[in-house]
Design an enzyme around this catalytic site. Structure first.
Site, PDB file in Angstrom:
ATOM      1  N   LYS A 115     -48.140  42.382  78.067  1.00 14.98           N
ATOM      2  CA  LYS A 115     -47.726  42.776  79.254  1.00 14.98           C
ATOM      3  C   LYS A 115     -48.270  44.189  79.954  1.00 14.98           C
ATOM      4  O   LYS A 115     -48.429  43.941  81.213  1.00 14.98           O
ATOM      5  CB  LYS A 115     -46.133  43.108  79.119  1.00 14.98           C
ATOM      6  CG  LYS A 115     -45.319  41.943  79.226  1.00 14.98           C
ATOM      7  CD  LYS A 115     -43.900  42.495  79.305  1.00 14.98           C
ATOM      8  CE  LYS A 115     -42.905  41.424  79.100  1.00 14.98           C
ATOM      9  NZ  LYS A 115     -41.353  41.563  79.173  1.00 14.98           N
ATOM     10  N   LYS A 217     -45.666  27.365  77.064  1.00 11.28           N
ATOM     11  CA  LYS A 217     -44.064  27.206  77.114  1.00 11.28           C
ATOM     12  C   LYS A 217     -43.701  27.090  78.620  1.00 11.28           C
ATOM     13  O   LYS A 217     -44.273  27.745  79.477  1.00 11.28           O
ATOM     14  CB  LYS A 217     -43.531  28.632  76.617  1.00 11.28           C
ATOM     15  CG  LYS A 217     -43.047  28.558  75.357  1.00 11.28           C
ATOM     16  CD  LYS A 217     -42.524  30.048  74.875  1.00 11.28           C
ATOM     17  CE  LYS A 217     -41.137  29.765  74.519  1.00 11.28           C
ATOM     18  NZ  LYS A 217     -40.605  30.729  73.492  1.00 11.28           N
ATOM     19  N   LYS A 220     -40.676  31.199  83.562  1.00 10.13           N
ATOM     20  CA  LYS A 220     -40.180  31.555  84.773  1.00 10.13           C
ATOM     21  C   LYS A 220     -41.154  32.175  85.696  1.00 10.13           C
ATOM     22  O   LYS A 220     -41.049  32.348  86.964  1.00 10.13           O
ATOM     23  CB  LYS A 220     -38.922  32.692  84.783  1.00 10.13           C
ATOM     24  CG  LYS A 220     -38.866  33.840  83.904  1.00 10.13           C
ATOM     25  CD  LYS A 220     -37.651  34.146  84.004  1.00 10.13           C
ATOM     26  CE  LYS A 220     -37.659  35.474  82.686  1.00 10.13           C
ATOM     27  NZ  LYS A 220     -36.000  35.563  82.463  1.00 10.13           N
TER      28      LYS A 220
END
Ligand code: TRP
Length: 354
Positions: A115, A217, A220
């Site tokens: 991140k 995966k 969102k």
């Protein structure tokens, strides 16, 4: 006390829409656990400002996750559903855990590295301390079991390390205050204030991949909305996305070994199996030898049957924010009562005047 009472805790961040992967991997498990366990499910809004500080509609996102919990069947009367920022103990205990955990532990977290990206110096301090807040979420309620996706495994190990270090560093004071509980660690039994939480990690069977790329995966944050089925998608959208899902030109195999090297086929068969609550092998017994042109409509029908009622209930709830807010307020009060007892004990153990 001998042994901790079993308690389940889990959290979902109010960022972006929930999708089929979240449902099959986490929320459906939350619903199943409430039959046999005492559960606390939290919308972790404090976590949502670690990566991005300003959100356009944070309140709407918090309500939407809550609506998904309720629409999926979580009972907020028998269990606790609330948003994290409402209970101040999360931030308070996280501060103490910031002083228990070591900077090196945080620097090793793969999610932080991902991140924060290249410019680590410019990531928020909160993003680095994220796992300490997550440990506080769980241990504030002395939860013994945490159902999460496999991407959270490292954070749960860190939660265990924090509990072990706290129990060790304060062992004398915990005993002196009479606040210890027996914890089985391997062959030994030790005394501690916090339980050593057990992760309940989703199996590979419920790992849902992107409809456009079977090696990634379902997420969102994928720019293509066709890559995922959102819990807010209606029947037409669900059917359309399955119709447009990437496949290969071959017929379905009759055995699971034939799915090797066919990531998209494997994913669609996995989704069918998860929705039907059977195994991939059983799906292939039924559909082996058939083309995707036959399998996809069957999958779409099943997905609509299982998801459309959740979707309809979610929409109904989102149109009634007063009800959602009342659920969160009530959950927050009940969570707050448990949290207050823990914080009183923790302050006593650390040695603060109160
Ligand atoms: N980090 C989790 C996620 O991104 C969310 C989370 C925060 C959580 N606190 C938690 C999950 C406590 C389980 C328990 O998915």
């Amino acid at each position: 006390m001998s042994a901790f009472a079993p308690r389940v805790f889990s959290g979902v961040q109010p960022t972006g829409n929930l999708h089929l992967g979240n449902y099959l991997g986490a929320i459906r498990k939350f619903v199943a656990l409430q039959e046999s366990q005492d559960c606390i499910y939290c919308v972790v809004d404090l976590h949502s400002i670690t990566a991005q500080l300003v959100h356009e509609d944070l309140k709407g996102q918090i309500r939407s996750i809550t609506a998904a919990f309720l629409a999926a069947g979580i009972d907020p009367k028998r269990h606790i559903v609330f948003n994290q920022s409402r209970v101040s103990g999360h931030a308070e205990l996280a501060w103490i855990f910031n002083c228990v955990a070591r900077i090196g532990w945080m620097n090793r977290m793969t999610q932080f590295k991902e991140k924060a990206g290249k410019d680590r110096e410019n990531a928020s301090l909160g993003l680095l301390a994220y796992p300490s807040l997550m440990a506080a979420d769980i241990l504030l309620y002395r939860a013994t079991h945490v159902p999460v996706g496999d991407d959270q495994k490292q954070h749960l190990e860190l939660t265990r390390d924090i509990a072990i270090k706290f129990n060790n560093d304060f062992s004398g004071r915990i005993a002196a205050a009479g606040l210890g509980t027996e914890i089985a660690m391997g062959d030994e039994t030790v005394n501690g204030y916090f339980p050593i939480t057990e992760p309940m990690i989703e199996g590979p069977a419920t790992r849902v991949m992107s409809l456009k790329d079977g090696s990634k995966k379902m997420s969102k944050s994928d720019p293509s909305d066709l890559s995922r089925i959102n819990l807010t998608d209606d029947a037409d959208q669900i059917a359309r996305k399955i119709r447009k899902a990437k496949t290969d030109p071959d017929a379905l195999p009759s055995e699971t070994a034939g799915l090797a090297g066919r990531a998209e086929a494997d994913n669609l068969v996995g989704i069918y199996a998860a929705l039907a609550e059977t195994r991939k092998a059983d799906v292939l017994t039924e559909f082996g030898g058939r083309q995707f042109s036959e399998f996809k409509p069957a999958l779409a029908e099943l997905a609509v049957e299982k998801l459309a009622p959740i979707n309809a209930e979610m929409r109904r709830l989102i149109d009634d924010p007063g009800h959602i807010d009342a659920v969160l307020k009530d959950g927050g009060e009940r969570a707050g009562a448990i949290a207050e007892r823990t914080m009183r004990d923790v302050k006593e153990i650390v040695g603060f005047l109160q």
